[in-house]
Motif scaffolding. Structure first.
Motif, PDB file in Angstrom:
ATOM      1  N   VAL A 146       3.922  -6.073  -7.809  1.00  0.00           N
ATOM      2  CA  VAL A 146       4.648  -5.066  -6.759  1.00  0.00           C
ATOM      3  C   VAL A 146       3.319  -4.933  -5.626  1.00  0.00           C
ATOM      4  CG1 VAL A 146       4.906  -2.810  -6.374  1.00  0.00           C
ATOM      5  CG2 VAL A 146       5.563  -3.521  -8.460  1.00  0.00           C
ATOM      6  N   ASP A 147       3.104  -5.836  -4.748  1.00  0.00           N
ATOM      7  CA  ASP A 147       2.603  -5.221  -3.453  1.00  0.00           C
ATOM      8  C   ASP A 147       2.551  -4.420  -2.833  1.00  0.00           C
ATOM      9  OD1 ASP A 147       1.668  -8.450  -3.427  1.00  0.00           O
ATOM     10  OD2 ASP A 147       3.774  -9.192  -2.968  1.00  0.00           O
ATOM     11  N   ILE A 148       1.744  -4.101  -2.389  1.00  0.00           N
ATOM     12  CA  ILE A 148       0.980  -2.631  -1.920  1.00  0.00           C
ATOM     13  C   ILE A 148       0.369  -2.730  -0.792  1.00  0.00           C
ATOM     14  CG2 ILE A 148       2.083  -1.706  -4.297  1.00  0.00           C
ATOM     15  CD1 ILE A 148      -1.144  -0.596  -3.847  1.00  0.00           C
ATOM     16  N   ASP A 149       0.906  -1.627   0.014  1.00  0.00           N
ATOM     17  CA  ASP A 149      -0.354  -1.496   1.419  1.00  0.00           C
ATOM     18  C   ASP A 149      -0.993  -0.992   0.798  1.00  0.00           C
ATOM     19  OD1 ASP A 149       0.815   1.275   1.130  1.00  0.00           O
ATOM     20  OD2 ASP A 149       2.148   0.142   3.688  1.00  0.00           O
ATOM     21  N   LYS A 150      -2.283  -0.099   2.198  1.00  0.00           N
ATOM     22  CA  LYS A 150      -2.959   0.727   2.225  1.00  0.00           C
ATOM     23  C   LYS A 150      -2.668   1.944   1.915  1.00  0.00           C
ATOM     24  CE  LYS A 150      -7.099   1.618   4.673  1.00  0.00           C
ATOM     25  NZ  LYS A 150      -7.698   1.060   6.065  1.00  0.00           N
ATOM     26  N   GLU A 151      -1.895   2.797   1.952  1.00  0.00           N
ATOM     27  CA  GLU A 151      -0.971   3.409   2.090  1.00  0.00           C
ATOM     28  C   GLU A 151      -0.456   3.556   0.517  1.00  0.00           C
ATOM     29  OE1 GLU A 151      -0.926   2.620   4.938  1.00  0.00           O
ATOM     30  OE2 GLU A 151      -3.010   3.541   5.414  1.00  0.00           O
ATOM     31  N   ARG A 152      -0.468   2.873  -0.165  1.00  0.00           N
ATOM     32  CA  ARG A 152       0.061   2.291  -1.869  1.00  0.00           C
ATOM     33  C   ARG A 152       1.539   2.806  -1.908  1.00  0.00           C
ATOM     34  NH1 ARG A 152      -3.023   7.421  -2.282  1.00  0.00           N
ATOM     35  NH2 ARG A 152      -5.745   6.783  -2.734  1.00  0.00           N
ATOM     36  N   ASN A 153       1.692   2.212  -0.948  1.00  0.00           N
ATOM     37  CA  ASN A 153       3.986   1.653  -0.378  1.00  0.00           C
ATOM     38  C   ASN A 153       4.374   0.677  -1.089  1.00  0.00           C
ATOM     39  OD1 ASN A 153       4.077   4.337   0.760  1.00  0.00           O
ATOM     40  ND2 ASN A 153       2.813   3.615   2.253  1.00  0.00           N
ATOM     41  N   PRO A 154       4.913   0.034  -1.788  1.00  0.00           N
ATOM     42  CA  PRO A 154       5.375  -1.088  -2.046  1.00  0.00           C
ATOM     43  C   PRO A 154       5.885  -1.769  -0.845  1.00  0.00           C
ATOM     44  CG  PRO A 154       6.750   0.646  -3.166  1.00  0.00           C
ATOM     45  CD  PRO A 154       5.509   0.999  -2.003  1.00  0.00           C
ATOM     46  N   ILE A 155       5.616  -2.573  -0.248  1.00  0.00           N
ATOM     47  CA  ILE A 155       6.028  -4.290   0.294  1.00  0.00           C
ATOM     48  C   ILE A 155       7.343  -4.380   0.284  1.00  0.00           C
ATOM     49  CG2 ILE A 155       5.421  -6.016   1.915  1.00  0.00           C
ATOM     50  CD1 ILE A 155       2.114  -4.831   1.657  1.00  0.00           C
TER      51      ILE A 155
END
Length: 101
Positions: A92-101
């Motif tokens: 699961v790829d996530i962004d800096k705010e821990r949201n899934p990409i």
């Protein structure tokens, strides 16, 4: 929020109006704690502002792991864990705010 009880709306608004939604969410799941938690340990602190210092200590603690992340993550991402089964791997790829990409 585990163990926190919902409070009257005027009480939470007096502390911070943004807590109203938190308080509503506490009302929605508060009874579940009685069903799923059999025992409690409450760690009591004299002043909630202690948390600021503790978070800085966590930052120091986590920063010690960053070199390992830089060294080992590229191989983990490109090759996966040793002896893994491809059908049993989820990335699961996530962004800096821990949201899934």
């Amino acid at each position: 929020m585990l163990g926190f009880q919902p409070l009257p709306s005027d009480v939470v608004k007096a502390v911070d109006p943004q807590l109203e939604i938190v308080n509503r969410n506490l009302e929605a799941y508060y009874d579940a704690w009685d069903r799923f938690v059999n025992s409690w340990i409450i760690i009591k602190i004299k002043d909630p502002s202690y948390v600021y210092q503790w978070r800085l200590q966590v930052l120091d603690f986590v920063s010690r792991y960053l070199p390992a992340y830089k060294a080992y993550l590229p191989t983990l991402y490109s090759e996966g864990p040793r002896n893994f089964v491809k059908e049993r791997l989820l990335i699961v790829d996530i962004d800096k705010e821990r949201n899934p990409i």
